[in-house]
Write an enzyme that holds these catalytic residues in place. Structure first.
Site, PDB file in Angstrom:
ATOM      1  CE  LYS A   9      10.881 -10.398  -4.429  1.00 31.81           C
ATOM      2  NZ  LYS A   9       9.899 -11.122  -3.635  1.00 31.81           N
TER       3      LYS A   9
ATOM      4  CD  GLN B 172       8.923 -11.669  -0.077  1.00 31.41           C
ATOM      5  OE1 GLN B 172       9.121 -10.868  -0.975  1.00 31.41           O
ATOM      6  NE2 GLN B 172       9.295 -12.930  -0.161  1.00 31.41           N
TER       7      GLN B 172
ATOM      8  CG  ASP C  17       4.574 -12.870  -6.626  1.00 38.76           C
ATOM      9  OD1 ASP C  17       5.652 -13.026  -7.242  1.00 38.76           O
ATOM     10  OD2 ASP C  17       4.504 -12.717  -5.395  1.00 38.76           O
TER      11      ASP C  17
END
Ligand code: NAD
Length: 297
Positions: free
Chosen positions: A54, A98, A121
């Site tokens: 990422k 994460q 997200d």
């Protein structure tokens, strides 16, 4: 019939190119550089690989990447304090924590502490509610990538029968909402669904998000359907070593479907591309700029 392969790797490269172009434009015109903060708690090897990837791709499209690596025994309150700092930081337009988090940390509490406008997200309860009511939201990256590929392949999805196998909060449920938003007739199947083969056989679009290697055989697929395989499963090879496979049995499904995503090289690469797209969208919204076309739901 042999299915057309929907090339997620090439599609993701195209999306990253569009994002990079837009980033260059807002830098030149407004002096704004989008910033994505990624927070990793602990040393889970798979998570470390994702976070590295990422960070690398964020920089490649011209954005700033801020990585925060915390020890596995970081307290929940320290993590919440970091998120509060990132929420208040004007250089940070997107925040991603994460998952999974260590057991001593309440995942829902952490996700819901992120500023919804920076929740790239799309897991914050506000964004879930906005998506569910058809309002402007941040959309979870994996389902957004699936939707982009489906729209690209079909044009309009209106009136199509879609079956989503899996009802998780990160893939199955938002996927179903997005398909409904595009006027599909949507069925969500799960571990308690009766006669799954029969349910899947009705679908023009099958999205498999289960986490069980090759569980959907070609015999369940309606001839001519489009198959989107979200699953990532590692299996042993007969000759030794391992390989990645999806939730559908690729060979037999490709023989019946009209289009299919491979694993690897299908949905996977689209997920990070959509994270970058979401970070760009969040930046544009934060500064009242025009949003990129075709990169949101
Ligand atoms: P999850 O474990 O949270 O959910 C799995 C779902 O599958 C559940 O809703 C369950 O009801 C359903 N299920 C389980 N057994 C079933 C059965 N026999 N029949 C029908 N449904 C059944 O998983 P998830 O987080 O949604 O992920 C699903 C898969 O997608 C995993 O393989 C994961 O690695 C993969 N994934 C890939 C990406 C990507 O970027 N490509 C992103 C997220 C998840």
């Amino acid at each position: 019939m042999s299915a057309e392969i929907i090339d997620g790797k090439a599609f993701a490269a195209k999306v990253r190119g569009q994002v990079a172009e837009h980033v260059a434009r807002i830098k030149a015109d407004h002096g704004i550089t989008p910033g994505l903060a990624v927070v990793l708690v602990g040393e889970d090897p798979a998570s470390q690989v994702y976070v590295r990837s990422k960070g690398k791709q964020t920089v490649e499209v011209g954005m700033n990447s801020y990585e925060h690596k915390l020890d596995a025994d970081t307290s929940e309150s320290d993590l919440l304090a970091l998120i509060e700092k990132l929420n208040d930081d004007p250089a940070v337009h997107g925040i991603l924590v994460q998952l999974p988090l260590p057991d001593h940390i309440d995942e829902d509490l952490v996700i819901n502490s992120i500023d919804p406008a920076k929740d790239v997200d799309g897991f914050h309860i506000s964004n879930v509610g906005l998506l569910g009511t058809g309002q402007k939201s941040m959309v979870p990256c994996t389902p957004l990538g699936c939707l982009m590929m489906l729209r690209d392949h079909h044009g309009s999805l209106s009136g199509m029968d879609a079956v989503v196998i899996g009802r998780s909060n990160i893939v199955g449920k938002p996927m179903a909402q997005l398909l409904l938003g595009d006027s599909c007739t949507v069925t969500i199947a799960h571990s308690r669904t009766k006669d799954l083969p029969d349910v899947v056989r009705r679908a023009d679009i099958v999205v498999a998000a289960v986490g069980r290697a090759q569980m959907v055989p070609g015999a369940w697929i309606k001839p001519g359907a489009t198959v989107i395989d979200v699953g990532i499963n590692r299996i042993d090879k007969p000759e030794g070593g391992t390989r990645l496979v999806g939730d559908v049995d690729y060979e037999s499904c490709a023989a019946v479907a009209s289009a299919i995503t491979p694993v690897p090289g299908g949905v996977g690469p689209m997920t990070i591309a959509c994270l970058l797209a979401n970070t760009l969208t969040a930046t544009c919204r934060a500064h009242g700029l025009d949003e990129p076309q075709g990169l949101t739901a």
